[in-house]
Design a protein around this motif. Structure first.
Motif, PDB file in Angstrom:
ATOM      1  N   TYR A  53       2.187  37.374  66.585  1.00 24.63           N
ATOM      2  CA  TYR A  53       2.504  37.734  65.079  1.00 24.63           C
ATOM      3  C   TYR A  53       3.851  39.072  64.794  1.00 24.63           C
ATOM      4  O   TYR A  53       3.547  38.756  63.560  1.00 24.63           O
ATOM      5  CB  TYR A  53       1.489  38.078  64.664  1.00 24.63           C
ATOM      6  CG  TYR A  53       0.208  36.855  64.609  1.00 24.63           C
ATOM      7  CD1 TYR A  53       0.391  35.437  64.261  1.00 24.63           C
ATOM      8  CD2 TYR A  53      -1.121  36.969  65.759  1.00 24.63           C
ATOM      9  CE1 TYR A  53      -0.819  34.822  63.973  1.00 24.63           C
ATOM     10  CE2 TYR A  53      -2.104  36.285  65.735  1.00 24.63           C
ATOM     11  CZ  TYR A  53      -1.884  35.128  65.036  1.00 24.63           C
ATOM     12  OH  TYR A  53      -2.857  34.131  65.354  1.00 24.63           O
ATOM     13  N   SER A  54       4.252  39.078  65.901  1.00 19.85           N
ATOM     14  CA  SER A  54       4.867  40.809  65.754  1.00 19.85           C
ATOM     15  C   SER A  54       6.497  40.093  65.820  1.00 19.85           C
ATOM     16  O   SER A  54       6.419  38.949  66.355  1.00 19.85           O
ATOM     17  CB  SER A  54       4.830  41.617  66.787  1.00 19.85           C
ATOM     18  OG  SER A  54       5.729  42.597  66.557  1.00 19.85           O
ATOM     19  N   PRO A  55       7.005  40.356  64.893  1.00 14.85           N
ATOM     20  CA  PRO A  55       8.585  39.417  63.977  1.00 14.85           C
ATOM     21  C   PRO A  55       9.734  40.816  65.633  1.00 14.85           C
ATOM     22  O   PRO A  55      10.349  40.294  65.855  1.00 14.85           O
ATOM     23  CB  PRO A  55       9.220  40.404  63.350  1.00 14.85           C
ATOM     24  CG  PRO A  55       8.861  41.229  62.699  1.00 14.85           C
ATOM     25  CD  PRO A  55       6.999  41.501  63.159  1.00 14.85           C
ATOM     26  N   ASP A  56       9.061  41.339  66.198  1.00 12.47           N
ATOM     27  CA  ASP A  56       9.717  41.668  67.495  1.00 12.47           C
ATOM     28  C   ASP A  56       9.848  41.182  68.835  1.00 12.47           C
ATOM     29  O   ASP A  56      10.381  40.634  69.612  1.00 12.47           O
ATOM     30  CB  ASP A  56       8.903  43.511  68.201  1.00 12.47           C
ATOM     31  CG  ASP A  56       9.485  44.478  67.145  1.00 12.47           C
ATOM     32  OD1 ASP A  56      10.136  44.545  65.919  1.00 12.47           O
ATOM     33  OD2 ASP A  56       8.715  45.280  66.886  1.00 12.47           O
ATOM     34  N   ALA A  57       8.919  39.824  68.139  1.00 14.06           N
ATOM     35  CA  ALA A  57       8.803  38.777  69.618  1.00 14.06           C
ATOM     36  C   ALA A  57      10.334  37.749  69.731  1.00 14.06           C
ATOM     37  O   ALA A  57      10.241  37.256  70.065  1.00 14.06           O
ATOM     38  CB  ALA A  57       7.863  38.033  69.574  1.00 14.06           C
ATOM     39  N   TYR A  58      10.351  37.806  67.690  1.00 16.63           N
ATOM     40  CA  TYR A  58      11.620  36.617  67.985  1.00 16.63           C
ATOM     41  C   TYR A  58      13.309  37.217  67.654  1.00 16.63           C
ATOM     42  O   TYR A  58      14.115  36.346  67.159  1.00 16.63           O
ATOM     43  CB  TYR A  58      10.717  36.094  66.389  1.00 16.63           C
ATOM     44  CG  TYR A  58       9.300  35.143  66.872  1.00 16.63           C
ATOM     45  CD1 TYR A  58       9.252  34.184  67.394  1.00 16.63           C
ATOM     46  CD2 TYR A  58       8.288  35.658  65.878  1.00 16.63           C
ATOM     47  CE1 TYR A  58       8.173  33.449  67.232  1.00 16.63           C
ATOM     48  CE2 TYR A  58       7.268  35.670  66.290  1.00 16.63           C
ATOM     49  CZ  TYR A  58       7.015  34.893  66.808  1.00 16.63           C
ATOM     50  OH  TYR A  58       5.601  33.717  67.255  1.00 16.63           O
ATOM     51  N   LEU A  59      12.565  38.840  67.216  1.00 16.34           N
ATOM     52  CA  LEU A  59      14.237  39.244  67.024  1.00 16.34           C
ATOM     53  C   LEU A  59      14.403  40.010  67.974  1.00 16.34           C
ATOM     54  O   LEU A  59      13.696  40.402  69.144  1.00 16.34           O
ATOM     55  CB  LEU A  59      14.329  39.796  65.682  1.00 16.34           C
ATOM     56  CG  LEU A  59      13.621  39.103  63.978  1.00 16.34           C
ATOM     57  CD1 LEU A  59      13.551  40.043  63.210  1.00 16.34           C
ATOM     58  CD2 LEU A  59      14.682  37.987  63.785  1.00 16.34           C
ATOM     59  N   PRO A  60      16.053  40.032  68.308  1.00 22.84           N
ATOM     60  CA  PRO A  60      15.989  41.097  69.120  1.00 22.84           C
ATOM     61  C   PRO A  60      16.804  42.203  69.753  1.00 22.84           C
ATOM     62  O   PRO A  60      16.855  42.954  69.787  1.00 22.84           O
ATOM     63  CB  PRO A  60      18.030  40.315  69.621  1.00 22.84           C
ATOM     64  CG  PRO A  60      18.279  39.841  68.222  1.00 22.84           C
ATOM     65  CD  PRO A  60      17.545  39.354  67.684  1.00 22.84           C
ATOM     66  N   PHE A  61      15.912  43.402  68.025  1.00 22.18           N
ATOM     67  CA  PHE A  61      16.100  43.839  67.825  1.00 22.18           C
ATOM     68  C   PHE A  61      14.802  44.840  66.658  1.00 22.18           C
ATOM     69  O   PHE A  61      13.899  43.771  66.163  1.00 22.18           O
ATOM     70  CB  PHE A  61      17.388  44.719  66.332  1.00 22.18           C
ATOM     71  CG  PHE A  61      17.164  43.779  65.573  1.00 22.18           C
ATOM     72  CD1 PHE A  61      16.605  43.912  64.718  1.00 22.18           C
ATOM     73  CD2 PHE A  61      17.935  42.690  65.204  1.00 22.18           C
ATOM     74  CE1 PHE A  61      16.076  43.409  63.170  1.00 22.18           C
ATOM     75  CE2 PHE A  61      18.037  42.141  64.581  1.00 22.18           C
ATOM     76  CZ  PHE A  61      17.095  42.452  63.209  1.00 22.18           C
TER      77      PHE A  61
END
Length: 250
Positions: A53-61
């Motif tokens: 559920y964290s956007p860090d898992a799908y974004l490179p930053f």
């Protein structure tokens, strides 16, 4: 004709630097504090968020502030749930459970009372800014004046004509620390400045002084003097003896 004094190039550069510093320093400090606060909240909240559920898992930053947003949503949701009967019952059960713990119950009770006073019971917060003679005669200190309340201290030192008022004397440059004192109402000189202006004056160590308000003119065009509050009322400026004596007796 008087000649305009010439300003050297170094003086101009120094003035430009000081002007830029005055503009940039508050912005930089504010941004640093805000960024540090966001990072502190993220470091507490993000480890408990499932990775998928964290956007860090799908974004490179990493996304700064996501933990703060989650914390705000959760706090608002808890407040909504607490407002109903079921939520109040759960909170009451938790408070009773904490009340059985010898050390924790004292800390929790004190913190709860402080937060309720600051955020919920706004009518009980500081009402006005005043001055008292401290630490010696003819030396004046700024104080935040609280409302009058019936306390054991007032009963022990009872003087109905001149009651005791709780005042908080903040320290410079940190207004969150200071001294709690009980002062006779007649010994407090009330000021017209707001709580925010007094806080700026204290934080800046007297460098940022609020603007002096224009005097209030009476019907005769003369300025109305502001004096100490009359005994038996809430802390507020009172009219001078001249104005009070000119009122018709009922």
């Amino acid at each position: 004709m008087s000649e305009t004094p010439k300003i050297s190039g170094m003086t101009r550069l120094r003035n430009y630097f000081l002007t830029g510093f005055i503009v940039c320093a508050p912005l930089a400090i504010t941004a640093y504090i805000a960024w540090s606060f966001i990072g502190w909240v993220d470091s507490w909240v993000k480890p408990y968020i499932p990775y998928r559920y964290s956007p860090d898992a799908y974004l490179p930053f990493p996304v700064p502030g996501f933990g703060l947003i989650v914390a705000l949503v959760l706090i608002t949701l808890i407040g909504f749930l607490t407002a109903n009967i079921v939520g109040r019952a759960v909170v009451g059960f938790g408070e009773r459970l904490l009340g059985r713990m010898p050390l924790v119950r004292g800390i929790y009770g004190s913190l709860k009372q402080i937060f309720q006073t600051v955020f919920a019971e706004k009518g009980n917060m500081f009402r006005q800014v005043g001055m008292v003679e401290y630490p010696r005669k003819d030396v004046w200190s700024l104080v935040f004046v609280a409302g009058e309340k019936e306390t054991e201290i007032g009963q022990k030192l009872d003087r109905p004509s001149d009651p005791l008022i709780a005042v908080f004397m903040p320290c410079t440059p940190n207004p969150t620390t200071g001294f709690l004192m009980y002062v006779r109402k007649s010994e407090i000189v009330m000021l017209d400045m707001t709580i925010e202006d007094a806080a700026k004056l204290i934080v800046s160590a007297g460098l940022v002084a609020p603007e002096v308000k224009k005097p209030i003119l009476g019907a005769d065009g003369q300025p109305i003097e502001i004096g100490n509050p009359p005994a038996g009322r809430l802390p507020q400026p009172a009219l001078s003896k001249r104005t009070a004596s000119s009122r018709p007796n009922k």
